[in-house]
Design an enzyme around this catalytic site. Structure first.
Site, PDB file in Angstrom:
ATOM      1  N   ASN A  48       0.815  -1.214   0.000  1.00  0.00           N
ATOM      2  CA  ASN A  48       0.000   0.000   0.000  1.00  0.00           C
ATOM      3  C   ASN A  48       0.850   1.266   0.000  1.00  0.00           C
ATOM      4  OD1 ASN A  48      -2.449   1.730   0.631  1.00  0.00           O
ATOM      5  ND2 ASN A  48      -1.267   2.057   2.512  1.00  0.00           N
ATOM      6  N   ASP A  94       1.761   6.968   0.184  1.00  0.00           N
ATOM      7  CA  ASP A  94       0.728   6.078  -0.350  1.00  0.00           C
ATOM      8  C   ASP A  94       0.884   5.834  -1.850  1.00  0.00           C
ATOM      9  OD1 ASP A  94      -1.605   4.721   0.780  1.00  0.00           O
ATOM     10  OD2 ASP A  94      -2.712   5.795  -0.781  1.00  0.00           O
ATOM     11  N   ASP A 127      -0.836  -6.768   3.521  1.00  0.00           N
ATOM     12  CA  ASP A 127      -0.948  -5.758   4.582  1.00  0.00           C
ATOM     13  C   ASP A 127      -1.875  -4.612   4.171  1.00  0.00           C
ATOM     14  OD1 ASP A 127       0.404  -4.558   7.108  1.00  0.00           O
ATOM     15  OD2 ASP A 127       0.773  -2.989   5.631  1.00  0.00           O
ATOM     16  N   HIS A 149      -6.839  -0.075   2.953  1.00  0.00           N
ATOM     17  CA  HIS A 149      -6.324   1.170   2.382  1.00  0.00           C
ATOM     18  C   HIS A 149      -6.055   1.073   0.887  1.00  0.00           C
ATOM     19  CE1 HIS A 149      -6.190   2.396   6.525  1.00  0.00           C
ATOM     20  NE2 HIS A 149      -5.672   1.210   6.782  1.00  0.00           N
ATOM     21  N   GLU A 172      -5.311  -8.382   5.092  1.00  0.00           N
ATOM     22  CA  GLU A 172      -5.554  -7.742   6.386  1.00  0.00           C
ATOM     23  C   GLU A 172      -6.561  -6.612   6.218  1.00  0.00           C
ATOM     24  OE1 GLU A 172      -3.762  -4.982   9.874  1.00  0.00           O
ATOM     25  OE2 GLU A 172      -3.487  -4.587   7.758  1.00  0.00           O
ATOM     26  N   ARG A 202      -4.357 -19.362  12.400  1.00  0.00           N
ATOM     27  CA  ARG A 202      -2.971 -18.882  12.490  1.00  0.00           C
ATOM     28  C   ARG A 202      -2.583 -18.768  13.966  1.00  0.00           C
ATOM     29  NH1 ARG A 202      -1.917 -13.065  10.149  1.00  0.00           N
ATOM     30  NH2 ARG A 202      -3.239 -12.564  11.937  1.00  0.00           N
TER      31      ARG A 202
HETATM   32  C1  QV4 Z   1       4.085   9.344  12.672  1.00  0.00           C
HETATM   33  C2  QV4 Z   1       2.891  10.096  13.239  1.00  0.00           C
HETATM   34  C3  QV4 Z   1       1.923  10.463  12.123  1.00  0.00           C
HETATM   35  C4  QV4 Z   1       2.672  11.299  11.104  1.00  0.00           C
HETATM   36  C5  QV4 Z   1       3.905  10.550  10.607  1.00  0.00           C
HETATM   37  C6  QV4 Z   1       4.718  11.464   9.702  1.00  0.00           C
HETATM   38  O1  QV4 Z   1       2.206   9.276  14.200  1.00  0.00           O
HETATM   39  O2  QV4 Z   1       0.828  11.210  12.621  1.00  0.00           O
HETATM   40  O3  QV4 Z   1       1.828  11.561  10.019  1.00  0.00           O
HETATM   41  O4  QV4 Z   1       4.728  10.099  11.692  1.00  0.00           O
HETATM   42  O5  QV4 Z   1       5.753  10.777   9.101  1.00  0.00           O
HETATM   43  C7  QV4 Z   1       4.869   4.100  12.600  1.00  0.00           C
HETATM   44  C8  QV4 Z   1       4.633   4.909  13.837  1.00  0.00           C
HETATM   45  C9  QV4 Z   1       3.770   6.138  13.545  1.00  0.00           C
HETATM   46  C10 QV4 Z   1       4.455   6.961  12.447  1.00  0.00           C
HETATM   47  C11 QV4 Z   1       4.587   6.057  11.236  1.00  0.00           C
HETATM   48  C12 QV4 Z   1       5.261   6.753  10.072  1.00  0.00           C
HETATM   49  O6  QV4 Z   1       4.023   4.118  14.838  1.00  0.00           O
HETATM   50  O7  QV4 Z   1       3.629   6.918  14.711  1.00  0.00           O
HETATM   51  O8  QV4 Z   1       3.637   8.086  12.140  1.00  0.00           O
HETATM   52  O9  QV4 Z   1       5.370   4.887  11.572  1.00  0.00           O
HETATM   53  O10 QV4 Z   1       6.560   7.104  10.420  1.00  0.00           O
HETATM   54  C13 QV4 Z   1       2.945  -0.738  11.786  1.00  0.00           C
HETATM   55  C14 QV4 Z   1       2.706  -0.065  13.144  1.00  0.00           C
HETATM   56  C15 QV4 Z   1       2.550   1.419  12.993  1.00  0.00           C
HETATM   57  C16 QV4 Z   1       3.758   1.983  12.252  1.00  0.00           C
HETATM   58  C17 QV4 Z   1       3.776   1.316  10.868  1.00  0.00           C
HETATM   59  C18 QV4 Z   1       4.910   1.813   9.977  1.00  0.00           C
HETATM   60  O11 QV4 Z   1       1.543  -0.624  13.730  1.00  0.00           O
HETATM   61  O12 QV4 Z   1       2.498   2.006  14.296  1.00  0.00           O
HETATM   62  O13 QV4 Z   1       3.677   3.384  12.151  1.00  0.00           O
HETATM   63  O14 QV4 Z   1       3.960  -0.090  11.058  1.00  0.00           O
HETATM   64  O15 QV4 Z   1       6.119   1.609  10.586  1.00  0.00           O
HETATM   65  C19 QV4 Z   1      -4.902   0.371  10.890  1.00  0.00           C
HETATM   66  C20 QV4 Z   1      -4.775  -0.222   9.497  1.00  0.00           C
HETATM   67  C21 QV4 Z   1      -4.082  -1.561   9.489  1.00  0.00           C
HETATM   68  C22 QV4 Z   1      -2.768  -1.514  10.285  1.00  0.00           C
HETATM   69  C23 QV4 Z   1      -3.083  -1.000  11.690  1.00  0.00           C
HETATM   70  C24 QV4 Z   1      -1.841  -0.890  12.537  1.00  0.00           C
HETATM   71  O16 QV4 Z   1      -6.046  -0.335   8.891  1.00  0.00           O
HETATM   72  O17 QV4 Z   1      -3.822  -1.916   8.165  1.00  0.00           O
HETATM   73  O18 QV4 Z   1      -3.693   0.275  11.614  1.00  0.00           O
HETATM   74  N1  QV4 Z   1      -2.088  -2.801  10.311  1.00  0.00           N
HETATM   75  C25 QV4 Z   1      -0.992  -3.118   9.341  1.00  0.00           C
HETATM   76  C26 QV4 Z   1       0.149  -3.871   9.998  1.00  0.00           C
HETATM   77  C27 QV4 Z   1       0.881  -2.957  10.939  1.00  0.00           C
HETATM   78  C28 QV4 Z   1       1.537  -1.829  10.165  1.00  0.00           C
HETATM   79  C29 QV4 Z   1       0.745  -1.373   9.014  1.00  0.00           C
HETATM   80  C30 QV4 Z   1      -0.455  -1.936   8.665  1.00  0.00           C
HETATM   81  C31 QV4 Z   1       1.362  -0.401   8.124  1.00  0.00           C
HETATM   82  O19 QV4 Z   1      -0.327  -5.023  10.608  1.00  0.00           O
HETATM   83  O20 QV4 Z   1       1.853  -3.660  11.694  1.00  0.00           O
HETATM   84  O21 QV4 Z   1       1.739  -0.715  11.042  1.00  0.00           O
HETATM   85  O22 QV4 Z   1       2.145  -1.155   7.193  1.00  0.00           O
HETATM   86  O23 QV4 Z   1      -5.913  -0.300  11.617  1.00  0.00           O
HETATM   87 CA    CA Z   2      -3.706   3.583  -0.176  1.00  0.00          CA
END
Ligand code: QV4
Ligand code: CA
Length: 544
Positions: free
Chosen positions: A147, A214, A244, A248, A280, A384
């Site tokens: 994504n 994105d 993943d 989105h 997911e 799982r």
């Molecule tokens: C930060 C700020 C943002 C700001 C950004 C600017 O919080 O407000 O805009 O910086 O750059 C991490 C940090 C997060 C940070 C972001 C970007 O936690 O604070 O933003 O990086 O730097 C995992 C973690 C996230 C992590 C992300 C990327 O859970 O915390 O973000 O990896 O490293 C929703 C979705 C679902 C998702 C779920 C967590 O619908 O799809 O949230 N689940 C999947 C995965 C998950 C992963 C992602 C998606 C993204 O299972 O592990 O997120 O790939 O429900």
């Molecule tokens: Ca998207």
């Protein structure tokens, strides 16, 4: 043809295939057309719902953050011999490397490109793992992050797992290559450029998830790069993908990408076998985007299963185990053939994603083992099992301050190997839930009862329940605060069985409780609520 495919995508918003087929039949009178559409539905849809596991194996384990070398060894020494069907691995592609916080686990959800070196190892190690796991009948499923790329605030330089240069500021990822033309910002209509309101499906798909750049997946070029990445892995021998962040991405974009995927490598899989796709999508209700938009494309993660099972075993909100008599579709979950289920995942076990206090994890081991056993005994979904690492959990006002902590590591941030102790548990902070006797034995139970119906249900209208799987297995739970002393119809052939929870059958002897089933299929169960594990399970292969 093109317009037909488009119509198919639109019509397949139903959960179940019969419904899809009848809608199609009603709207297309021509007979040859009908046959074509039926084939298209089964070919493109159903096939990708099949996990392609070998030898009748039924459970997958997520070896979260494990190194490829350790997974290869685990396939040979443990997963194959104990009947695990496959492993979900952490993202294998090049990812950002972060210093603050220091090497969080979630850096791997920020791709820099599709070169195959990551915190878990390099491309040769990945290939060796895939080969060795396939050779012992254990499939590999890749966590595919398609994504987005890294966070918009990810800076510029070579702080990436293969050392490739990139610029988040300029949206430049030369190893793919992706440039600013390949991202969605022009389409996003929010002030911040981030997703601000999950009630608006357009921004959920076209804006940045927590600031992650994105990708414009409607572009043929971007779809092609993503499909090339996935096809390279398929050709190496993987059996499928956990995709993943599907909420989105537009279902039509995903359909186009999945449609480009190769068949599985026929060194290990039958001719024409399609990659297993499980997507997911976190759908606990209350949002416009639902799992139903994705079920025709592959399986989908059923997060309601995880959230509700936690509340039930914790007995919160007046929930009782006896209410699970209709567990599955009867609880408003997606249809059985579309679901991937789990008690916890790498997000919700630490408060990310759909995390909530109800989620059961290894931190609550007694209830956790019961919940995992319930999942594995029940016919609903592809199951799982989670395998975690320990971290310094530190909860302040309901939020874990250390929810970012990465796997057990050396000072330089490199991941530690998984050492195996003499008693078969894991050392160095690796929890290895999948090796716990109760969980390992229930994986075998699920294989033994595969294809058998849910049968012989019994409950005490509270938290003591029992059910069987035809004449192949039977399980009894006592989650009440008092002892249980009952005689139940197990549906099993008469004989003496070894309980695979308190112990297991070793040669001709039983290291746990013994259960005598009479010629009429009835057996007596005494389970104290103070037992270390207040549940009992027997199956055809545990007969003495
Ligand atoms: C930060 C700020 C943002 C700001 C950004 C600017 O919080 O407000 O805009 O910086 O750059 C991490 C940090 C997060 C940070 C972001 C970007 O936690 O604070 O933003 O990086 O730097 C995992 C973690 C996230 C992590 C992300 C990327 O859970 O915390 O973000 O990896 O490293 C929703 C979705 C679902 C998702 C779920 C967590 O619908 O799809 O949230 N689940 C999947 C995965 C998950 C992963 C992602 C998606 C993204 O299972 O592990 O997120 O790939 O429900
Ligand atoms: Ca998207």
């Amino acid at each position: 043809m093109l317009s037909l495919v488009k119509r198919r995508e639109k019509m397949c918003i139903n959960t179940n295939v019969e419904q899809q087929v009848s809608v199609v039949l009603l709207s297309h009178p021509g007979k040859s057309m009908r046959v074509f559409i039926l084939l298209a539905l089964f070919g493109l849809g159903l096939a990708q719902h099949n996990p392609q596991t070998k030898h009748g194996r039924t459970a997958i384990v997520h070896l979260f953050e494990w190194r490829w070398a350790d997974i290869a060894a685990e396939c040979e020494r443990f997963l194959g011999p104990n009947g695990y069907g496959g492993v979900q691995i952490s993202p294998p592609n090049e990812h950002i490397v972060l210093n603050s916080p220091f090497r969080p686990w979630w850096q791997r959800y920020q791709p820099i490109g599709y070169n195959l070196c990551s915190r878990s190892g390099n491309e040769n190690e990945l290939r060796d793992m895939i080969t060795r796991c396939n050779n012992v009948g254990v499939n590999i499923y890749v966590d595919a992050i398609i994504n987005h790329m890294c966070g918009a605030g990810g800076g510029e330089g070579t702080h990436s797992s293969c050392g490739s240069w990139f610029s988040a500021n300029k949206k430049d990822f030369p190893t793919v290559p992706f440039t600013h033309w390949d991202f969605n910002d022009h389409k996003c209509r929010t002030g911040s450029g981030n997703i601000e309101n999950y009630g608006d499906a357009n921004q959920v798909r076209d804006c940045r998830l927590v600031g992650l750049l994105d990708l414009a997946l409607e572009k043929d070029y971007v779809r092609g790069k993503v499909a090339d990445f996935m096809n390279k892995l398929i050709d190496m021998g993987v059996a499928g993908f956990r995709v993943d962040a599907c909420k989105h991405m537009w279902p039509g974009d995903l359909a186009a990408i999945y449609g480009r995927l190769h068949n599985l490598n026929n060194k290990w899989f039958p001719g024409g076998a399609r990659p297993f796709i499980f997507q997911e999508v976190i759908d606990l209700g209350g949002e416009p985007i639902t799992t139903r938009e994705y079920t025709h494309l592959g399986r989908v993660t059923e997060f309601k299963f995880s959230a509700r099972l936690g509340t039930i075993f914790r007995k919160w909100n007046g929930e009782k185990l006896s209410y699970t008599k209709t567990w599955g579709e009867g609880w408003g979950f997606m249809s059985n053939g579309n679901a991937v289920v789990f008690v916890d995942n790498h997000d919700n076990q630490r408060g990310h994603g759909a995390g909530g206090a109800s989620i059961l994890t290894f931190w609550d081991s007694k209830l956790y083992k019961m919940a995992v056993a319930y999942m594995l005994a029940h016919p609903y979904g592809v199951t799982r099992v989670m395998s975690s690492f320990r971290w310094n959990r530190h909860i302040v006002n309901g939020k874990d301050q250390n929810d970012w902590m990465g796997p057990p590591s050396h000072g330089d941030g490199s991941t530690k190997p998984v050492p195996i102790n003499p008693d078969q548990t894991c050392g160095d902070g690796w929890v290895c839930e999948h090796r716990w006797r109760q969980i390992k034995n229930m994986v075998a139970f699920r294989n033994v009862v595969n294809g058998q119906p849910h049968s012989n249900w019994w409950d005490n209208q509270s938290n003591q329940v029992a059910f069987g799987r035809g004449n192949r297995g039977f399980i009894v739970f006592n989650n009440d605060d008092w002892d249980m002393d009952v005689t139940l119809n197990t549906g099993m052939p008469g004989g003496t069985y070894c309980d695979v929870i308190s112990g297991q059958k070793e040669g001709s002897r039983c290291t746990g409780k013994q259960i005598n089933v009479g010629g009429d299929g009835r057996a007596h169960f005494r389970i104290s609520n103070r037992d270390e594990d207040p549940f009992v399970a027997i199956h055809a292969d545990s007969k003495l």
